[in-house]
Design a protein around this motif. Sequence first.
Motif, PDB file in Angstrom:
ATOM      1  N   GLN A  89      22.104 -41.137  -9.914  1.00 47.94           N
ATOM      2  CA  GLN A  89      21.013 -41.976 -10.407  1.00 47.94           C
ATOM      3  C   GLN A  89      20.104 -42.375  -9.253  1.00 47.94           C
ATOM      4  OE1 GLN A  89      22.153 -45.168 -13.130  1.00 47.94           O
ATOM      5  NE2 GLN A  89      24.152 -44.194 -13.401  1.00 47.94           N
ATOM      6  N   LYS A  90      18.800 -42.309  -9.505  1.00 51.77           N
ATOM      7  CA  LYS A  90      17.806 -42.695  -8.523  1.00 51.77           C
ATOM      8  C   LYS A  90      16.559 -43.155  -9.269  1.00 51.77           C
ATOM      9  CE  LYS A  90      15.528 -42.903  -4.561  1.00 51.77           C
ATOM     10  NZ  LYS A  90      15.800 -43.921  -3.530  1.00 51.77           N
ATOM     11  N   GLU A  91      16.039 -44.307  -8.894  1.00 53.45           N
ATOM     12  CA  GLU A  91      14.851 -44.826  -9.562  1.00 53.45           C
ATOM     13  C   GLU A  91      13.697 -43.834  -9.457  1.00 53.45           C
ATOM     14  OE1 GLU A  91      11.989 -48.794  -9.557  1.00 53.45           O
ATOM     15  OE2 GLU A  91      13.706 -48.677  -8.180  1.00 53.45           O
ATOM     16  N   GLY A  92      13.022 -43.594 -10.577  1.00 51.03           N
ATOM     17  CA  GLY A  92      11.914 -42.651 -10.613  1.00 51.03           C
ATOM     18  C   GLY A  92      12.329 -41.233 -10.935  1.00 51.03           C
ATOM     19  N   TYR A  93      13.648 -41.014 -11.121  1.00 56.07           N
ATOM     20  CA  TYR A  93      14.167 -39.683 -11.428  1.00 56.07           C
ATOM     21  C   TYR A  93      14.986 -39.710 -12.716  1.00 56.07           C
ATOM     22  CZ  TYR A  93      12.785 -37.841  -6.870  1.00 56.07           C
ATOM     23  OH  TYR A  93      12.053 -37.423  -5.791  1.00 56.07           O
ATOM     24  N   ARG A  94      15.031 -38.556 -13.379  1.00 52.04           N
ATOM     25  CA  ARG A  94      15.863 -38.442 -14.569  1.00 52.04           C
ATOM     26  C   ARG A  94      17.332 -38.555 -14.179  1.00 52.04           C
ATOM     27  NH1 ARG A  94      12.860 -33.130 -17.245  1.00 52.04           N
ATOM     28  NH2 ARG A  94      11.217 -34.284 -18.362  1.00 52.04           N
ATOM     29  N   PRO A  95      18.150 -39.225 -15.009  1.00 49.89           N
ATOM     30  CA  PRO A  95      19.580 -39.283 -14.692  1.00 49.89           C
ATOM     31  C   PRO A  95      20.171 -37.877 -14.698  1.00 49.89           C
ATOM     32  CG  PRO A  95      19.155 -40.059 -16.923  1.00 49.89           C
ATOM     33  CD  PRO A  95      17.824 -39.914 -16.258  1.00 49.89           C
ATOM     34  N   PHE A  96      21.086 -37.628 -13.784  1.00 49.14           N
ATOM     35  CA  PHE A  96      21.676 -36.303 -13.635  1.00 49.14           C
ATOM     36  C   PHE A  96      23.184 -36.436 -13.739  1.00 49.14           C
ATOM     37  CE2 PHE A  96      23.844 -33.182 -11.004  1.00 49.14           C
ATOM     38  CZ  PHE A  96      23.234 -31.990 -11.342  1.00 49.14           C
ATOM     39  N   SER A  97      23.811 -35.505 -14.448  1.00 53.61           N
ATOM     40  CA  SER A  97      25.272 -35.492 -14.490  1.00 53.61           C
ATOM     41  C   SER A  97      25.768 -34.057 -14.447  1.00 53.61           C
ATOM     42  CB  SER A  97      25.801 -36.207 -15.742  1.00 53.61           C
ATOM     43  OG  SER A  97      25.366 -35.551 -16.909  1.00 53.61           O
ATOM     44  N   LEU A  98      26.974 -33.896 -13.938  1.00 58.60           N
ATOM     45  CA  LEU A  98      27.561 -32.572 -13.766  1.00 58.60           C
ATOM     46  C   LEU A  98      29.069 -32.688 -13.945  1.00 58.60           C
ATOM     47  CD1 LEU A  98      27.175 -29.561 -12.765  1.00 58.60           C
ATOM     48  CD2 LEU A  98      27.729 -30.432 -10.489  1.00 58.60           C
ATOM     49  N   THR A  99      29.641 -31.773 -14.732  1.00 55.84           N
ATOM     50  CA  THR A  99      31.090 -31.742 -14.888  1.00 55.84           C
ATOM     51  C   THR A  99      31.687 -30.946 -13.732  1.00 55.84           C
ATOM     52  OG1 THR A  99      30.837 -31.803 -17.296  1.00 55.84           O
ATOM     53  CG2 THR A  99      32.988 -31.167 -16.424  1.00 55.84           C
ATOM     54  N   ILE A 100      32.562 -31.588 -12.972  1.00 56.91           N
ATOM     55  CA  ILE A 100      33.168 -30.928 -11.812  1.00 56.91           C
ATOM     56  C   ILE A 100      34.689 -30.954 -11.923  1.00 56.91           C
ATOM     57  CG2 ILE A 100      31.220 -31.571 -10.343  1.00 56.91           C
ATOM     58  CD1 ILE A 100      33.033 -33.692  -9.062  1.00 56.91           C
ATOM     59  N   ASP A 101      35.329 -30.109 -11.136  1.00 52.93           N
ATOM     60  CA  ASP A 101      36.782 -30.137 -11.003  1.00 52.93           C
ATOM     61  C   ASP A 101      37.126 -30.002  -9.523  1.00 52.93           C
ATOM     62  OD1 ASP A 101      36.345 -27.456 -10.398  1.00 52.93           O
ATOM     63  OD2 ASP A 101      37.044 -26.721 -12.336  1.00 52.93           O
ATOM     64  N   GLU A 102      38.400 -29.874  -9.214  1.00 54.56           N
ATOM     65  CA  GLU A 102      38.829 -29.812  -7.816  1.00 54.56           C
ATOM     66  C   GLU A 102      38.212 -28.627  -7.083  1.00 54.56           C
ATOM     67  OE1 GLU A 102      43.025 -29.947  -5.254  1.00 54.56           O
ATOM     68  OE2 GLU A 102      43.035 -29.450  -7.381  1.00 54.56           O
ATOM     69  N   ASN A 103      38.107 -27.491  -7.770  1.00 58.76           N
ATOM     70  CA  ASN A 103      37.547 -26.290  -7.153  1.00 58.76           C
ATOM     71  C   ASN A 103      36.066 -26.471  -6.834  1.00 58.76           C
ATOM     72  OD1 ASN A 103      37.532 -23.465  -6.357  1.00 58.76           O
ATOM     73  ND2 ASN A 103      36.416 -23.079  -8.259  1.00 58.76           N
ATOM     74  N   ILE A 104      35.301 -27.034  -7.769  1.00 56.38           N
ATOM     75  CA  ILE A 104      33.870 -27.261  -7.547  1.00 56.38           C
ATOM     76  C   ILE A 104      33.658 -28.287  -6.441  1.00 56.38           C
ATOM     77  CG2 ILE A 104      31.756 -28.169  -8.593  1.00 56.38           C
ATOM     78  CD1 ILE A 104      32.699 -26.969 -11.243  1.00 56.38           C
ATOM     79  N   ALA A 105      34.464 -29.366  -6.471  1.00 55.48           N
ATOM     80  CA  ALA A 105      34.307 -30.438  -5.492  1.00 55.48           C
ATOM     81  C   ALA A 105      34.642 -29.992  -4.073  1.00 55.48           C
ATOM     82  CB  ALA A 105      35.184 -31.628  -5.869  1.00 55.48           C
ATOM     83  N   SER A 106      35.418 -28.914  -3.935  1.00 54.97           N
ATOM     84  CA  SER A 106      35.802 -28.439  -2.604  1.00 54.97           C
ATOM     85  C   SER A 106      34.712 -27.606  -1.938  1.00 54.97           C
ATOM     86  CB  SER A 106      37.090 -27.602  -2.696  1.00 54.97           C
ATOM     87  OG  SER A 106      36.853 -26.398  -3.419  1.00 54.97           O
ATOM     88  N   LYS A 107      33.683 -27.250  -2.701  1.00 52.58           N
ATOM     89  CA  LYS A 107      32.596 -26.433  -2.171  1.00 52.58           C
ATOM     90  C   LYS A 107      31.337 -27.285  -1.979  1.00 52.58           C
ATOM     91  CE  LYS A 107      34.413 -22.441  -4.689  1.00 52.58           C
ATOM     92  NZ  LYS A 107      34.152 -21.457  -5.779  1.00 52.58           N
ATOM     93  N   PRO A 108      30.447 -26.863  -1.079  1.00 51.34           N
ATOM     94  CA  PRO A 108      29.202 -27.626  -0.878  1.00 51.34           C
ATOM     95  C   PRO A 108      28.373 -27.694  -2.153  1.00 51.34           C
ATOM     96  CG  PRO A 108      29.547 -26.063   0.909  1.00 51.34           C
ATOM     97  CD  PRO A 108      30.562 -25.728  -0.142  1.00 51.34           C
ATOM     98  N   LEU A 109      27.935 -28.889  -2.508  1.00 52.04           N
ATOM     99  CA  LEU A 109      27.114 -29.097  -3.702  1.00 52.04           C
ATOM    100  C   LEU A 109      25.689 -29.437  -3.287  1.00 52.04           C
ATOM    101  CD1 LEU A 109      29.493 -31.344  -5.840  1.00 52.04           C
ATOM    102  CD2 LEU A 109      29.041 -28.910  -6.168  1.00 52.04           C
ATOM    103  N   LYS A 110      24.731 -28.747  -3.876  1.00 58.06           N
ATOM    104  CA  LYS A 110      23.326 -29.096  -3.690  1.00 58.06           C
ATOM    105  C   LYS A 110      22.781 -29.474  -5.055  1.00 58.06           C
ATOM    106  CE  LYS A 110      18.921 -27.445  -1.789  1.00 58.06           C
ATOM    107  NZ  LYS A 110      18.207 -26.288  -1.198  1.00 58.06           N
ATOM    108  N   LEU A 111      22.549 -30.766  -5.258  1.00 59.46           N
ATOM    109  CA  LEU A 111      22.170 -31.283  -6.555  1.00 59.46           C
ATOM    110  C   LEU A 111      20.674 -31.560  -6.601  1.00 59.46           C
ATOM    111  CD1 LEU A 111      25.110 -33.816  -6.971  1.00 59.46           C
ATOM    112  CD2 LEU A 111      25.043 -31.396  -7.620  1.00 59.46           C
ATOM    113  N   GLY A 112      19.964 -30.824  -7.442  1.00 59.75           N
ATOM    114  CA  GLY A 112      18.522 -31.026  -7.590  1.00 59.75           C
ATOM    115  C   GLY A 112      18.237 -31.920  -8.776  1.00 59.75           C
ATOM    116  N   ILE A 113      17.557 -33.037  -8.556  1.00 58.80           N
ATOM    117  CA  ILE A 113      17.227 -33.946  -9.647  1.00 58.80           C
ATOM    118  C   ILE A 113      15.718 -33.974  -9.849  1.00 58.80           C
ATOM    119  CG2 ILE A 113      19.306 -35.313  -9.312  1.00 58.80           C
ATOM    120  CD1 ILE A 113      17.673 -37.427  -7.922  1.00 58.80           C
ATOM    121  N   GLU A 114      15.314 -34.183 -11.104  1.00 61.75           N
ATOM    122  CA  GLU A 114      13.904 -34.114 -11.480  1.00 61.75           C
ATOM    123  C   GLU A 114      13.273 -35.494 -11.575  1.00 61.75           C
ATOM    124  OE1 GLU A 114      12.963 -30.947 -14.618  1.00 61.75           O
ATOM    125  OE2 GLU A 114      15.011 -31.536 -15.102  1.00 61.75           O
TER     126      GLU A 114
END
Length: 271
Positions: A89-114
């Motif tokens: 969450q960031k003011e001025g941006y659309r709320p963003f959510s992502l379903t993750i698990d242990e495998n996803i969380a262990s890798k670098p995440l680059k999250l683009g928010i609009e």
Amino acid sequence: MAKKARILIILNILMFFYTHIAFCETITGQINQNETLKKKNKVVDSYTQKPITGAAISIPGVGYRTTSDAEGRFELNTQINDKAILSVQKEGYRPFSLTIDENIASKPLKLGIEKSKIGDVTIESDVCHLGDDVYSETSANSTEFRGKSVGTYFSKTFKTKILRPNEEAVVIIGSVIGLDTKMAKELGQNQIAYVYSSPAEIFFNGQKVGELNINGDNQEVEIPRQLVRESNELTIKTGRNLFQHAYIDYDDIEIAGLRFEIKDKNSFAYK
């Protein structure tokens, strides 16, 4: 001898202060520049790709919260056993959510928010747990459920503008976990052997407009334009166990990032 004694006393005092200062620096846990370099995840503006400072990142299922730094970076210092909803969450941006698990969380995440656009309405950015708080370990994502149920349905009113002829409206469910529907079972999203539940139902101003059959992110439901008014109500009802007849057994699910968007049918981006 007196002069030598004074020198020894001065040296002892200096050593005391040096040791004391060094000790204080150790116990305060000051972060050096190398700690910043360890942060492998990043929040960026999806259009400009520039880093976003001060974005609030959370995984409510495990009670984890953090904030992106001056370079948009953050770390996930928590254990994830099953699929969980990560929220940004960031003011001025659309709320963003992502379903993750242990495998996803262990890798670098680059999250683009609009950035938010005219006509956007954030209906609910936090995670809501629907159901009766009765579920088995084989139910989809049940190990990550932490919050108590708010009931068997979610309902919220919001205001928006009347649609123009060239505009269409959609409701977006940012993330959903926990669905034990037949389709979710066929996709291997739960470990229940024989039973399944009915889909979660989506209502807009009292009329059913869609269903949730599978767990995932950014599921979009088109809203018939004749239903859109200045004051509106969105309701999501969780499903029921279709094989339990002695009593009503509601499906426990969690949803996050609910928003209403108006889109221009003539825009290239929409096509």
